[in-house]
Design a protein around this motif. Structure first.
Motif, mmCIF file in Angstrom:
data_model
loop_
_atom_site.group_PDB
_atom_site.id
_atom_site.type_symbol
_atom_site.label_atom_id
_atom_site.label_comp_id
_atom_site.label_asym_id
_atom_site.label_seq_id
_atom_site.Cartn_x
_atom_site.Cartn_y
_atom_site.Cartn_z
ATOM 1 N N ARG A 386 0.833 -1.203 0.000
ATOM 2 C CA ARG A 386 0.000 0.000 0.000
ATOM 3 C C ARG A 386 0.866 1.251 0.000
ATOM 4 N NH1 ARG A 386 -4.884 -0.746 -2.032
ATOM 5 N NH2 ARG A 386 -5.976 -2.498 -1.041
ATOM 6 N N ALA A 387 2.003 1.180 0.693
ATOM 7 C CA ALA A 387 2.906 2.331 0.707
ATOM 8 C C ALA A 387 3.448 2.604 -0.692
ATOM 9 C CB ALA A 387 4.052 2.074 1.688
ATOM 10 N N GLN A 388 3.780 1.557 -1.426
ATOM 11 C CA GLN A 388 4.260 1.735 -2.796
ATOM 12 C C GLN A 388 3.157 2.282 -3.691
ATOM 13 O OE1 GLN A 388 5.691 -2.345 -3.081
ATOM 14 N NE2 GLN A 388 7.762 -1.606 -3.526
ATOM 15 N N GLU A 389 1.914 1.849 -3.453
ATOM 16 C CA GLU A 389 0.790 2.390 -4.225
ATOM 17 C C GLU A 389 0.642 3.885 -3.981
ATOM 18 O OE1 GLU A 389 -4.096 2.201 -4.205
ATOM 19 O OE2 GLU A 389 -2.967 0.431 -3.575
ATOM 20 N N ALA A 390 0.655 4.284 -2.709
ATOM 21 C CA ALA A 390 0.518 5.708 -2.381
ATOM 22 C C ALA A 390 1.669 6.519 -2.966
ATOM 23 C CB ALA A 390 0.455 5.897 -0.866
ATOM 24 N N SER A 391 2.886 5.951 -2.899
ATOM 25 C CA SER A 391 4.054 6.657 -3.436
ATOM 26 C C SER A 391 3.948 6.826 -4.951
ATOM 27 C CB SER A 391 5.328 5.887 -3.078
ATOM 28 O OG SER A 391 6.459 6.478 -3.668
ATOM 29 N N ALA A 392 3.488 5.768 -5.656
ATOM 30 C CA ALA A 392 3.366 5.842 -7.110
ATOM 31 C C ALA A 392 2.329 6.878 -7.524
ATOM 32 C CB ALA A 392 3.015 4.468 -7.676
ATOM 33 N N LEU A 393 1.192 6.908 -6.853
ATOM 34 C CA LEU A 393 0.148 7.884 -7.192
ATOM 35 C C LEU A 393 0.618 9.299 -6.892
ATOM 36 C CD1 LEU A 393 -2.990 5.956 -5.894
ATOM 37 C CD2 LEU A 393 -2.354 6.375 -8.273
ATOM 38 N N ARG A 394 1.341 9.461 -5.794
ATOM 39 C CA ARG A 394 1.876 10.784 -5.460
ATOM 40 C C ARG A 394 2.907 11.219 -6.494
ATOM 41 N NH1 ARG A 394 2.981 9.630 -0.765
ATOM 42 N NH2 ARG A 394 5.189 9.069 -1.003
ATOM 43 N N GLU A 395 3.766 10.294 -6.900
ATOM 44 C CA GLU A 395 4.782 10.619 -7.902
ATOM 45 C C GLU A 395 4.137 10.969 -9.237
ATOM 46 O OE1 GLU A 395 9.010 8.767 -9.574
ATOM 47 O OE2 GLU A 395 7.852 7.737 -8.012
ATOM 48 N N LEU A 396 3.074 10.255 -9.608
ATOM 49 C CA LEU A 396 2.354 10.578 -10.839
ATOM 50 C C LEU A 396 1.798 12.001 -10.771
ATOM 51 C CD1 LEU A 396 1.073 9.686 -13.570
ATOM 52 C CD2 LEU A 396 -0.913 8.925 -12.240
ATOM 53 N N ASP A 397 1.235 12.354 -9.639
ATOM 54 C CA ASP A 397 0.636 13.682 -9.467
ATOM 55 C C ASP A 397 1.690 14.776 -9.531
ATOM 56 O OD1 ASP A 397 -1.778 15.252 -8.875
ATOM 57 O OD2 ASP A 397 -0.746 15.723 -6.993
ATOM 58 N N GLU A 398 2.921 14.464 -9.107
ATOM 59 C CA GLU A 398 3.980 15.475 -9.056
ATOM 60 C C GLU A 398 4.745 15.614 -10.365
ATOM 61 O OE1 GLU A 398 6.296 14.155 -5.777
ATOM 62 O OE2 GLU A 398 4.875 14.872 -4.252
ATOM 63 N N LEU A 399 4.504 14.701 -11.315
ATOM 64 C CA LEU A 399 5.170 14.814 -12.619
ATOM 65 C C LEU A 399 4.671 16.057 -13.355
ATOM 66 C CD1 LEU A 399 5.078 11.132 -13.960
ATOM 67 C CD2 LEU A 399 7.077 12.369 -13.135
ATOM 68 N N GLY A 400 5.518 16.647 -14.158
ATOM 69 C CA GLY A 400 5.075 17.742 -15.013
ATOM 70 C C GLY A 400 4.060 17.261 -16.029
ATOM 71 N N ASP A 401 3.362 18.198 -16.647
ATOM 72 C CA ASP A 401 2.288 17.829 -17.563
ATOM 73 C C ASP A 401 2.767 16.905 -18.678
ATOM 74 O OD1 ASP A 401 0.523 19.287 -16.096
ATOM 75 O OD2 ASP A 401 0.570 21.054 -17.406
ATOM 76 N N ALA A 402 3.909 17.226 -19.270
ATOM 77 C CA ALA A 402 4.400 16.432 -20.402
ATOM 78 C C ALA A 402 4.750 15.012 -19.959
ATOM 79 C CB ALA A 402 5.605 17.103 -21.048
ATOM 80 N N ARG A 403 5.478 14.901 -18.828
ATOM 81 C CA ARG A 403 5.891 13.577 -18.370
ATOM 82 C C ARG A 403 4.699 12.778 -17.843
ATOM 83 N NH1 ARG A 403 10.815 13.754 -14.445
ATOM 84 N NH2 ARG A 403 10.931 11.564 -15.097
ATOM 85 N N ARG A 404 3.734 13.464 -17.210
ATOM 86 C CA ARG A 404 2.541 12.753 -16.751
ATOM 87 C C ARG A 404 1.759 12.213 -17.946
ATOM 88 N NH1 ARG A 404 -0.217 16.622 -14.798
ATOM 89 N NH2 ARG A 404 0.825 16.681 -12.778
#
Length: 508
Positions: A386-404
């Protein structure tokens, strides 16, 4: 016996969309593969077929078949486990022998491994001699020897068998027909999975061609209809005497003749007919629906490392500890003998072997060595927390528009809807694995290491992932029981085999 589903429709209480829509299918003796994307209706269909769900519409004949269901997980013991434990008839003895089931297993079910529970689950179902047997993902988490034993036991079943699986090799071994389920609808195709999938692709190609032709025809008719409307508008203007001089008798006579001859309505009638042709052309186009498939090559922003060899490791004896992932419970009782190993900068390696033989322990040592050597390494373990899931979703949200955008496009190419990841809510294990691979790819990894990458994935996703990994330009290490994946992606196989009181790794 024949099992017939006729015009079956079903919607779960509170759901907005139906799970099954007007499904008709006939199942004869032998195994039928039930294949399709996650959420497409496969499990619902099998529960209806087994008589565990009553459909909203349609009929099942026979209405209440003697059925058994082996769900995907084996957490709960089978209902007839105690009866099987006390049975020593010919079938029970044969199943114990073929599936290598110890006499004490039923009495300590909670202490068994996942593969051991799966063997007991299947044995109990087969011992019940059902008319209809549903088996859902029987080879998840099981090693090669257990998979072979399960396949042999299931092959001997002579009733109506419904096999839900992403294991393409198992589907090819057992099935003589496959029911493809997509968005609540179903299509039966003859042959093994490979044969049926080839037919399905040919049908999709035919529909794509027909749709392209229909689109071009609709475009041509639309242009012609617009021209006819413009012509009708000009004709309407000719009928009007407005703007003519009071003494222009010749012009007024021409308008009168045009009306009397009926030429004034011709353009309007032609325009109306063209509008009707356009309506029919649009209907034909709408009727030609192509099943969603993401089959383009996924672009991985990665290049091989400049170093020809990423890893060199000396011969070693690796202990398989009591608390390690490969040997849960009990004292440290075995070791893994590893010969000198190397991984080239473009080499694709598959690591295979039975459960408990040290695969995960070895992989973690390899990942640590790669990272210590400064190799950019993307590692996805077998189970994600679950920690890895939360980290992945947070990292996705923090990516710039192009990289996301690139990451979400990557997820789409792996046969998942990226909208689910940005809408919040629970993320399935398969979706999480795809997301972490998509985010990790943004870091231009020189090596990718994945432990059981196809677990929790539907067949479309497995095939999409296979294309991605086969085309990856860097070094790749996969731990997998998926024979088809090994054949498609690996140049080298590391095989862990029993050796004396422990195990030994062989390179082939």
């Amino acid at each position: 016996m024949l099992l017939q589903l006729t015009h079956i429709s079903y919607t779960y209480p509170g759901a907005s969309d139906p799970a099954l829509i007007d499904v008709t299918a006939t199942f004869g003796p032998g195994w039928t593969g039930i294949v399709g994307d996650n959420g497409g209706g496969k499990t619902t269909l099998t529960l209806v077929a087994a008589g565990l769900i009553r459909p909203d519409e349609g009929t099942v004949a026979p209405a209440s078949p003697a059925s058994a269901v082996c769900p995907q997980d084996a957490l709960r013991p089978p209902e007839n486990l105690a009866d099987f434990a006390c049975a020593y008839d010919g079938l029970a003895l044969r199943l114990r022998r073929e599936l290598r089931i110890e006499d004490d297993w039923p009495w300590r079910y909670d202490t068994l491994s996942g593969g051991q529970r799966k063997r007991l689950q299947v044995a109990c179902a087969l011992w019940a001699r059902p008319d209809v047997l549903v088996v859902d993902e029987p080879t998840n988490y099981v090693d090669a020897s257990t998979r072979r034993a399960l396949a042999a036991a299931l092959a001997a079943f002579d009733g109506v068998g419904l096999l839900v699986s992403h294991d393409r090799t198992l589907l090819d071994e057992l099935c003589m027909r496959c029911l493809f389920v997509h968005a609540g609808r179903a299509t039966m195709r003859p042959g093994t999975y490979s044969q049926a999938a080839e037919q399905a692709e040919a049908e999709r190609a035919s529909v794509r061609h027909a749709r392209d032709c229909a689109r071009r025809e609709a475009r041509r008719v639309r242009a012609e209809a617009q021209r006819r409307r413009e012509e009708a508008s000009r004709v309407a203007g000719r009928r009007s005497a407005r703007g003519l001089a009071p003494g222009d008798h010749d012009a007024r006579a021409k308008i009168g003749l045009y009306v009397v001859s009926g030429q004034d309505g011709k353009a309007g009638r032609l325009s109306a007919r063209m509008d009707e042709r356009l309506r029919r052309a649009d209907e034909r186009l709408d009727a030609l629906r192509v099943e969603r498939r993401y089959e383009a090559d996924v672009w991985l922003d990665a290049t091989p490392s400049g170093r020809p060899v990423l890893l060199r490791a000396d011969e070693a004896l690796v202990p398989l500890g009591a608390d390690g992932p490969d040997a849960p419970g009990g004292p440290c009782r075995a070791s893994l003998r590893v010969p000198p190993l190397s991984i080239g900068n473009t080499e694709h390696v598959a690591l295979v072997g039975d459960n408990g033989s040290g695969k995960t322990t070895l992989v973690r040592r390899v990942v640590a060595a790669l990272r210590d050597a400064g190799v950019r390494t993307l590692y996805l373990p077998q189970e994600l927390t679950r920690a890895q899931e939360a980290s992945a979703l947070r990292e996705l949200d923090e990516l710039g528009d192009a990289r996301r955008g690139r990451a979400l496009s990557f997820v789409a190419q792996l046969n998942s809807d990226p909208a689910r990841l940005v809408q919040g809510g629970a993320v399935s294990p398969g979706e999480l694995r795809k997301l972490m691979l998509a985010i990790g790819a943004q870091g231009e990894p020189e090596a990718i290491v994945m432990d059981e990458p196809t677990n929790h994935l539907d067949l479309g996703s497995v095939e999409a992932l296979q294309r991605v990994l086969a085309g990856y330009p860097g070094a790749l290490l996969l731990v997998t029981h998926d024979v088809s994946l090994v054949r498609a992606t690996a140049d080298v196989v590391w095989s862990i085999e029993p050796a004396g009181d422990g195990y030994a790794l062989r390179v082939r």
